[in-house]
Design an enzyme around this catalytic site. Structure first.
Site, PDB file in Angstrom:
ATOM      1  N   GLY A  72      45.784  38.797  41.746  1.00 17.73           N
ATOM      2  CA  GLY A  72      46.884  38.250  42.537  1.00 17.73           C
ATOM      3  C   GLY A  72      48.187  38.866  42.088  1.00 17.73           C
ATOM      4  CB  CYS A 118      43.135  41.878  38.250  1.00 12.99           C
ATOM      5  SG  CYS A 118      44.614  42.886  38.206  1.00 12.99           S
ATOM      6  CE1 TYR A 119      48.855  35.497  37.410  1.00 16.63           C
ATOM      7  CE2 TYR A 119      47.072  34.221  38.389  1.00 16.63           C
ATOM      8  CZ  TYR A 119      48.322  34.269  37.790  1.00 16.63           C
ATOM      9  OH  TYR A 119      49.014  33.115  37.556  1.00 16.63           O
ATOM     10  CG  HIS A 136      40.439  45.116  41.160  1.00 16.50           C
ATOM     11  ND1 HIS A 136      40.692  43.858  41.643  1.00 16.50           N
ATOM     12  CD2 HIS A 136      41.600  45.565  40.635  1.00 16.50           C
ATOM     13  CE1 HIS A 136      41.963  43.548  41.446  1.00 16.50           C
ATOM     14  NE2 HIS A 136      42.538  44.564  40.833  1.00 16.50           N
ATOM     15  CD  GLU A 165      37.532  43.014  43.200  1.00 16.92           C
ATOM     16  OE1 GLU A 165      36.956  43.061  42.092  1.00 16.92           O
ATOM     17  OE2 GLU A 165      38.740  42.777  43.312  1.00 16.92           O
ATOM     18  CG  ASP A 176      31.276  36.821  66.491  1.00 17.17           C
ATOM     19  OD1 ASP A 176      30.495  37.542  65.850  1.00 17.17           O
ATOM     20  OD2 ASP A 176      32.516  36.933  66.425  1.00 17.17           O
ATOM     21  CE  LYS A 213      31.704  40.820  64.623  1.00 18.54           C
ATOM     22  NZ  LYS A 213      32.295  40.037  65.716  1.00 18.54           N
TER      23      LYS A 213
END
Ligand code: XMP
Length: 526
Positions: free
Chosen positions: A65, A92-93, A183, A185, A241, A382
């Site tokens: 963040g 991180c943060y 990170h 991710e 969807d 999605k």
């Protein structure tokens, strides 16, 4: 599955909570966890412990963040969460927050670290078990931070370092608490998935049980329990969807689901026929097709303003939907394809208050029609909807369909709409679609379509001078339609599209390729 005040519901199974401290990567963290078949839930950083710690919560991730842990207005979680004994991974943060909580010092890094860094691993267990895979010490990671951990309190120890950060990853000496400055991710962190998987499976002891099959099974049981013998109506557009919603409910409650498909005459070539065939014949959905071409076209006659077109189409859609749904006796519910990104309570980076994104209640229909809302996909991203669609037997050509705007071809004919223009655009658009598919490019593109311009230009065909319309081809790459770049299509594909349109579509003698990015342009022309 149902309205927001009951969300999250049925999360009785294992889950990992991602507390959002405002990182641009929060959703990516949640998606990575789900790719490892563990259910993840995003909550705002200040969610009360009761909302985080209930049920079978296996782990908590503190996202990155933009805020500064040393500042007065640093974002902090409910302190009970830190003391609950549930495994925590701070990113991180999130790691700076953990360091600070356990008595460490945080300072400005001598230089901001952004981009790739070599991480030296000091302890090859816990989140670094089996990393790096080649048995060495170093692996490439992605950094993006301005602050760094200067010193650790007595309960924490460093488990990795970089040239710029002596405490690039940390762990608690006797509690399942970890922090990484990088990170895991993002794809640029080479072993990021293994770091997250180690956290999920080694530390949190999760099982990989979040699968399309398990979702469908649970959702069907839940729909049956909730709806009983009631009736559900839903609007289907043939988009992924709404089709998945209809297919799922149809499996759960059979013909007590009524799907309504409005053919507004603004669809692409053969689309109405194809959608009806897939939904009704292929998936056995109880489908009402409302043929309303004439009504839409007459309401749109002479209208050229794009917003006016949208308004007319939207209002008429509601009118027709109500006309078709109202006679359905005992209809209590309206099903809608709301997805997870629409309901996540996102953090406002500018202030500590949490914003709740208004989820698009289809034009206020539930209130107007006194229907209760059912949203079976509101926990899904999605890509998960697509997986579930496949599992439900929806054919790929529908699942991988490009986005198509509700107002359809009306916003791709610049100026007033009339049947001859629709015919020209449909034919040109069909060629674009055929050639993009033939070239095998569809998977890498966001949208590909034709736009009919109200411009005539001079041409020559055989010995004759022509004076006909121009068609623009719009082909874009994008991740989320917020930004887009024009696709660098191979010249021979462009050449085939152009010559086929000019040769095969009466009324067109010129084709141009749109090379504008979004922003400042938009994807659609209107
Ligand atoms: P723009 O043109 O704003 O489009 O860059 C972004 C994405 O939204 C789609 N779009 C619409 N979808 N109703 C819709 O349902 C609309 O009025 C509408 N306008 C644009 C567009 O196709 C693109 O994917």
């Amino acid at each position: 599955m149902t309205n927001s005040d009951q969300f999250p519901r049925h999360i009785t199974g294992q889950r990992v909570v991602v507390l959002d401290f405002g990182s641009q990567y929060t959703q990516l963290i949640a998606r990575r966890i789900r790719e490892s078949r563990v259910f993840s839930e995003i909550l705002p950083y200040n969610a009360p412990a009761s909302k985080v710690l209930y049920g079978d919560v296996r782990g908590i991730i503190f996202s990155g963040g933009p805020s500064n842990i040393s500042s007065e207005d640093a974002l902090l979680p409910d302190s009970e969460i830190l003391e609950a004994g549930i495994p925590i991974l701070g990113i991180c943060y999130g790691m700076q927050l953990l360091s600070s909580h356990f008595g460490g010092q945080i300072g400005r890094a001598s230089r901001r670290e952004y981009g790739s860094a070599q991480l030296s691993i000091l302890s090859h267990d816990g989140i670094f078990k089996g990393i790096p895979g080649d048995g060495g010490r170093e692996t490439k990671v992605w950094m993006s931070h301005g602050d760094r951990v200067e010193s650790l309190g007595p309960e924490l120890k460093a488990i990795a370092e970089t040239g710029n950060s002596p405490h690039a990853a940390i762990k608690h000496i006797d509690r399942p608490i970890f922090g990484v400055q990088f990170h895991p991710e993002v794809a640029h962190t080479r072993e990021g998935k293994r770091v997250l998987d180690n956290f999920l499976f080694e530390i949190c002891k999760c099982e990989p049980s979040w699968t399309a099959e398990s979702f469908i099974e649970r959702e069907i049981a839940e729909c049956r329990r909730l709806i009983g013998d009631g009736k559900v109506v839903c609007a289907t557009s043939g988009g992924v969807d709404s089709t998945v919603v209809a297919a799922l409910l149809s499996r759960a409650i059979g013909d007590n689901l009524v799907a309504i498909f409005v053919d507004n005459g603004l669809l692409r070539q053969d689309e109405a026929k194809e959608v009806a065939q897939i939904l009704r014949d292929g998936l056995g959905i109880n489908l009402i097709v409302v043929s309303a071409r004439e009504r839409f076209l007459s309401s749109l006659r002479g209208v050229s303003d794009p917003q006016e077109k949208r308004k007319i189409i939207g209002n008429l859609f509601i009118e027709l939907f109500e006309e078709s749904a109202n006679p359905l006796k005992d209809c209590e519910y309206l099903a809608q394809g709301t997805l997870y990104p629409d309901v996540i309570e996102s953090v406002s980076v500018k202030g500590p208050s949490a914003l709740i994104k208004g989820h698009h209640n289809v034009w206020g229909l539930p209130e107007r029609m006194k229907l209760k809302l059912i949203e079976p996909l509101r926990e899904l991203f999605k890509d998960e909807v697509r997986l579930i669609g496949r599992e439900l037997g929806i054919p790929d050509r529908l699942i991988m369909r490009q986005p198509f705007p509700g107002p359809g071809l009306a916003v791709r004919i610049i100026g007033p709409i009339a049947p001859p223009q629709l015919e020209v655009l449909r034919n040109a658009d069909a060629i674009v679609r055929e050639e993009i598919e033939r070239a095998g490019l569809a998977d890498s593109l966001w949208q590909w379509f034709a736009v009919l311009l109200p411009v005539k230009s001079v041409g020559v065909m055989g010995d004759e001078r022509t004076y006909e319309n121009a068609v623009a081809i719009r082909v874009v790459e994008s991740l989320d339609a917020m930004t887009a770049d024009w696709a660098r299509l191979p010249y021979d594909v462009l050449a085939t599209i152009s010559s086929r349109i000019i040769n095969e579509v009466d009324g067109v003698n010129r084709v141009v390729y749109d090379i504008s990015t979004k922003p400042p342009s938009t994807i659609e022309w209107e």
